[in-house]
Design a protein around this motif. Structure first.
Motif, PDB file in Angstrom:
ATOM      1  N   ALA A 221       0.832  -1.203   0.000  1.00 56.70           N
ATOM      2  CA  ALA A 221       0.000   0.000   0.000  1.00 56.70           C
ATOM      3  C   ALA A 221       0.864   1.250   0.000  1.00 56.70           C
ATOM      4  O   ALA A 221       2.019   1.225   0.438  1.00 56.70           O
ATOM      5  CB  ALA A 221      -0.923   0.019   1.225  1.00 56.70           C
ATOM      6  N   ALA A 222       0.292   2.327  -0.512  1.00 59.65           N
ATOM      7  CA  ALA A 222       0.945   3.629  -0.437  1.00 59.65           C
ATOM      8  C   ALA A 222       0.921   4.115   1.010  1.00 59.65           C
ATOM      9  O   ALA A 222       0.247   3.545   1.870  1.00 59.65           O
ATOM     10  CB  ALA A 222       0.228   4.623  -1.347  1.00 59.65           C
ATOM     11  N   ASN A 223       1.674   5.170   1.283  1.00 63.49           N
ATOM     12  CA  ASN A 223       1.630   5.761   2.612  1.00 63.49           C
ATOM     13  C   ASN A 223       0.215   6.256   2.930  1.00 63.49           C
ATOM     14  O   ASN A 223      -0.498   6.734   2.042  1.00 63.49           O
ATOM     15  CB  ASN A 223       2.618   6.930   2.705  1.00 63.49           C
ATOM     16  N   VAL A 224      -0.170   6.139   4.184  1.00 65.58           N
ATOM     17  CA  VAL A 224      -1.532   6.484   4.580  1.00 65.58           C
ATOM     18  C   VAL A 224      -1.705   7.996   4.634  1.00 65.58           C
ATOM     19  O   VAL A 224      -0.963   8.696   5.328  1.00 65.58           O
ATOM     20  CB  VAL A 224      -1.870   5.872   5.959  1.00 65.58           C
ATOM     21  N   VAL A 225      -2.689   8.482   3.889  1.00 61.09           N
ATOM     22  CA  VAL A 225      -3.020   9.910   3.852  1.00 61.09           C
ATOM     23  C   VAL A 225      -4.403  10.088   4.456  1.00 61.09           C
ATOM     24  O   VAL A 225      -5.364   9.441   4.049  1.00 61.09           O
ATOM     25  CB  VAL A 225      -2.998  10.449   2.408  1.00 61.09           C
ATOM     26  N   GLU A 226      -4.517  10.959   5.433  1.00 56.53           N
ATOM     27  CA  GLU A 226      -5.790  11.237   6.103  1.00 56.53           C
ATOM     28  C   GLU A 226      -6.130  12.712   5.956  1.00 56.53           C
ATOM     29  O   GLU A 226      -5.244  13.550   5.764  1.00 56.53           O
ATOM     30  CB  GLU A 226      -5.682  10.846   7.579  1.00 56.53           C
ATOM     31  N   GLY A 227      -7.409  13.014   6.034  1.00 56.26           N
ATOM     32  CA  GLY A 227      -7.862  14.385   5.930  1.00 56.26           C
ATOM     33  C   GLY A 227      -7.720  15.130   7.250  1.00 56.26           C
ATOM     34  O   GLY A 227      -7.123  14.641   8.217  1.00 56.26           O
ATOM     35  N   ALA A 272      -8.398  -0.964   9.526  1.00 56.16           N
ATOM     36  CA  ALA A 272      -8.233  -2.351   9.974  1.00 56.16           C
ATOM     37  C   ALA A 272      -7.883  -3.277   8.822  1.00 56.16           C
ATOM     38  O   ALA A 272      -7.088  -4.216   8.984  1.00 56.16           O
ATOM     39  CB  ALA A 272      -9.510  -2.826  10.665  1.00 56.16           C
ATOM     40  N   MET A 273      -8.456  -3.039   7.654  1.00 53.75           N
ATOM     41  CA  MET A 273      -8.110  -3.857   6.481  1.00 53.75           C
ATOM     42  C   MET A 273      -6.651  -3.635   6.092  1.00 53.75           C
ATOM     43  O   MET A 273      -5.922  -4.589   5.772  1.00 53.75           O
ATOM     44  CB  MET A 273      -9.030  -3.511   5.305  1.00 53.75           C
ATOM     45  N   LEU A 274      -6.192  -2.382   6.128  1.00 53.71           N
ATOM     46  CA  LEU A 274      -4.789  -2.105   5.828  1.00 53.71           C
ATOM     47  C   LEU A 274      -3.872  -2.772   6.842  1.00 53.71           C
ATOM     48  O   LEU A 274      -2.863  -3.385   6.482  1.00 53.71           O
ATOM     49  CB  LEU A 274      -4.547  -0.593   5.836  1.00 53.71           C
ATOM     50  N   ALA A 275      -4.220  -2.653   8.120  1.00 52.72           N
ATOM     51  CA  ALA A 275      -3.372  -3.214   9.173  1.00 52.72           C
ATOM     52  C   ALA A 275      -3.276  -4.720   9.061  1.00 52.72           C
ATOM     53  O   ALA A 275      -2.230  -5.312   9.355  1.00 52.72           O
ATOM     54  CB  ALA A 275      -3.927  -2.815  10.542  1.00 52.72           C
ATOM     55  N   GLU A 276      -4.328  -5.365   8.624  1.00 56.26           N
ATOM     56  CA  GLU A 276      -4.330  -6.827   8.525  1.00 56.26           C
ATOM     57  C   GLU A 276      -3.613  -7.335   7.283  1.00 56.26           C
ATOM     58  O   GLU A 276      -2.890  -8.338   7.340  1.00 56.26           O
ATOM     59  CB  GLU A 276      -5.780  -7.339   8.524  1.00 56.26           C
ATOM     60  N   PHE A 277      -3.770  -6.657   6.153  1.00 56.58           N
ATOM     61  CA  PHE A 277      -3.320  -7.244   4.889  1.00 56.58           C
ATOM     62  C   PHE A 277      -2.051  -6.633   4.292  1.00 56.58           C
ATOM     63  O   PHE A 277      -1.307  -7.325   3.605  1.00 56.58           O
ATOM     64  CB  PHE A 277      -4.444  -7.156   3.852  1.00 56.58           C
ATOM     65  N   ALA A 278      -1.831  -5.346   4.489  1.00 57.51           N
ATOM     66  CA  ALA A 278      -0.703  -4.707   3.801  1.00 57.51           C
ATOM     67  C   ALA A 278       0.627  -5.131   4.422  1.00 57.51           C
ATOM     68  O   ALA A 278       0.836  -4.984   5.629  1.00 57.51           O
ATOM     69  CB  ALA A 278      -0.851  -3.190   3.847  1.00 57.51           C
ATOM     70  N   GLU A 279       1.538  -5.628   3.595  1.00 51.19           N
ATOM     71  CA  GLU A 279       2.848  -6.037   4.087  1.00 51.19           C
ATOM     72  C   GLU A 279       3.722  -4.831   4.402  1.00 51.19           C
ATOM     73  O   GLU A 279       4.493  -4.846   5.358  1.00 51.19           O
ATOM     74  CB  GLU A 279       3.552  -6.913   3.046  1.00 51.19           C
ATOM     75  N   SER A 280       3.618  -3.802   3.584  1.00 49.87           N
ATOM     76  CA  SER A 280       4.442  -2.609   3.786  1.00 49.87           C
ATOM     77  C   SER A 280       3.741  -1.414   3.164  1.00 49.87           C
ATOM     78  O   SER A 280       2.790  -1.558   2.392  1.00 49.87           O
ATOM     79  CB  SER A 280       5.834  -2.794   3.177  1.00 49.87           C
ATOM     80  N   PHE A 281       4.248  -0.205   3.501  1.00 50.22           N
ATOM     81  CA  PHE A 281       3.648   1.033   3.035  1.00 50.22           C
ATOM     82  C   PHE A 281       4.732   1.915   2.423  1.00 50.22           C
ATOM     83  O   PHE A 281       5.797   2.104   3.008  1.00 50.22           O
ATOM     84  CB  PHE A 281       2.980   1.766   4.195  1.00 50.22           C
ATOM     85  N   GLY A 282       4.465   2.444   1.240  1.00 47.00           N
ATOM     86  CA  GLY A 282       5.426   3.303   0.578  1.00 47.00           C
ATOM     87  C   GLY A 282       5.145   3.399  -0.907  1.00 47.00           C
ATOM     88  O   GLY A 282       4.151   2.862  -1.409  1.00 47.00           O
ATOM     89  N   PRO A 283       6.014   4.088  -1.649  1.00 49.87           N
ATOM     90  CA  PRO A 283       5.819   4.232  -3.095  1.00 49.87           C
ATOM     91  C   PRO A 283       5.963   2.896  -3.818  1.00 49.87           C
ATOM     92  O   PRO A 283       6.540   1.942  -3.293  1.00 49.87           O
ATOM     93  CB  PRO A 283       6.943   5.199  -3.503  1.00 49.87           C
ATOM     94  N   MET A 284       5.440   2.838  -5.033  1.00 47.98           N
ATOM     95  CA  MET A 284       5.630   1.654  -5.875  1.00 47.98           C
ATOM     96  C   MET A 284       7.112   1.479  -6.189  1.00 47.98           C
ATOM     97  O   MET A 284       7.834   2.456  -6.380  1.00 47.98           O
ATOM     98  CB  MET A 284       4.863   1.813  -7.201  1.00 47.98           C
TER      99      MET A 284
END
Length: 474
Positions: A221-227, A272-284
């Motif tokens: 996943a990409a880095n988490v962006v929140e409003g 919660a879906m990101l926390a469970e499934f994403a292996e890492s966060f960052g650019p492609m």
């Protein structure tokens, strides 16, 4: 192994994830059939092709039947001529089929976007100031609210696959733990309102079902962006991110960066879906896109399209390989121990394997002051690294755990039954480029024949391996 990259530049919610996976090619008929295994009533699905900020994708909605509304069988995906997942008609106007075969059309004055509206009521009672157009009254919330134990039993009693059950329960558990910390309650006692409602259960279980139908790809996943901005809750106005969202991501060690969008972008379910499934966060990195899907939100954002871009493809390192092996990424957890009781160490190994670790082992090492010790190593899925790190810290004498990520190359595996002179034996085969390169008889299968034939285990192993090769070429 395929890689799914979630480009969450506009946040994430459960319905946006499902929409993107349907746009990638998940079959809507199969998706709906799997969800029926939950035996949940009081809803119907809307899946349609639409546009958001001139980007075409899939809008997924769960429409709840109003309190006291007689149940009509909603038009099924088969009724729609739309391609790529049998998209249903728009939620503003849909058709119900009566038992006698007659139909009538319903026009709604609202568009129900359930969670992705970012105007939903948070499970701990927070309600956004921006209404999402479908207000559920208190009676509705109480009627559909469930605690974590009830949701867990609902999922485990279903006919869903073991993988979907495990992942769905894990996602709910992450939310329950976060809510429990906020309200000072054990996870099992946390009572969900919005997240315990039918639409949110469908979002979470449906997301897991869709990932399984997609082939359970590796997820990045990409880095988490929140409003930014505020939400109205039972305790007054509260700043975004919502407490549960921040707690869920924080427990996984995921960083959050806010942008100028004056709305919530990441919902608790999305977190919660990101926390469970994403292996890492960052650019492609070296990702070769095979398919691109878009899951559409409902609200029109001010600074960015309200869409989730999901990219299915291969990384350059795996797609250019001459071999057809499978690949994945795992976490490697290590700690050095020189003061642990051998019985406690043995218990930890058994406990960790039972909890789902890929492998656990300990290696003799020499530590400071020439003291003998052990290197304890746990191999696990990247998404489970925090769980097993905590287990190592709680159940051993470790004061710290080292964590790294490793790529694996794996043979294609299958189990076959071969007939030997001693009886039938289950054998695990490993194939590379279509050819068997490993044939390993299963121990328990061979052990049963040892007693029956009064034959050495070694002889049964050799017979099973030989027969595996003979069957392959014969």
């Amino acid at each position: 192994m395929k890689t799914l990259y979630l480009d969450i530049f506009s946040g994430l919610s459960g319905d946006m994830l499902i929409g993107a996976l349907l746009d990638l090619g998940v079959d809507a008929h199969a998706f709906e059939r799997e969800l029926k295994k939950l035996h949940l009533d009081g809803y119907h699905l809307h899946i349609k092709r639409a546009q958001k900020s001139q980007i075409e994708g899939v809008k997924f909605d769960v429409h709840l039947h109003e309190h006291g509304e007689p149940h009509h069988e909603h038009s099924s995906p088969e009724d729609s001529p739309e391609p790529r997942g049998a998209m249903l008609r728009a939620p503003h106007e849909h058709e119900h089929t009566h038992a006698d075969g007659t139909k009538h059309t319903h026009s709604h004055a609202h568009e129900h976007g359930h969670e992705e509206e970012h105007g939903h009521t948070h499970e701990h009672g927070h309600e956004h100031s921006q209404d999402h157009g479908h207000s559920h009254n208190e009676e509705h919330h109480h009627a559909h609210g469930r605690n974590f134990s009830e949701i867990k039993q609902l999922i485990l009693r279903s006919a869903l696959s073991d993988w979907v059950k495990e992942k769905s329960v894990n996602v709910f558990h992450r939310i329950a733990v976060a809510e429990g910390k906020i309200h000072g309650l054990p996870a099992e006692e946390v009572h969900f309102h919005e997240v315990g409602a039918v639409d949110s259960i469908i979002d979470i279980v449906g997301g897991c079902v869709a990932l399984e139908l997609l082939g359970k790809p590796r997820i990045l996943a990409a880095n988490v962006v929140e409003g930014m901005g505020w939400i109205d809750c039972a305790h007054g106005r509260f700043p975004i991110p919502a407490p549960a969202t921040l707690a869920i991501l924080g427990a996984r060690g995921v960083g959050v960066t806010q942008c100028a969008e004056p709305h919530e972008l990441v919902t608790p379910t999305g977190a919660a879906m990101l926390a469970e499934f994403a292996e890492s966060f960052g650019p492609m990195h070296g990702l070769i896109a095979d398919k691109i899907g878009f899951g559409l939100g409902t609200r029109d954002n001010l600074t960015r399209p309200n869409v989730l871009r999901a990219i299915l493809g291969d990384t350059a390192s795996t797609s250019t390989s001459a071999n057809d092996w499978e690949t994945d990424t795992i976490a490697v957890l290590e700690t050095n121990l020189d003061d642990i009781n051998a019985e406690i160490l043995g218990h930890f190994v058994e406990q960790t394997l039972y909890a789902g670790a890929l492998d656990v082992f300990h290696t003799p090492i020499q530590m400071k002051k020439n003291r003998p010790g052990v290197l304890l190593t746990v191999l696990c899925a990247a998404a489970d690294a925090d769980k097993f790190s905590e287990l190592m810290l709680r159940e051993t004498s470790a004061f710290g755990v080292r964590r790294s990520v490793a790529e694996r190359r794996k043979l294609h595996r299958e189990f076959v039954t071969v007939k030997t002179v001693y009886g039938e034996v289950t054998v695990k085969l490993g194939r590379l480029n279509g050819k068997i390169v490993q044939a390993t008889p299963e121990y328990e299968s061979c052990k049963k024949l040892v007693e029956r034939n009064k034959t050495p285990l070694k002889a049964i192993y050799e017979a099973a391996q030989k027969q595996s090769t003979t069957d392959e070429h014969g």
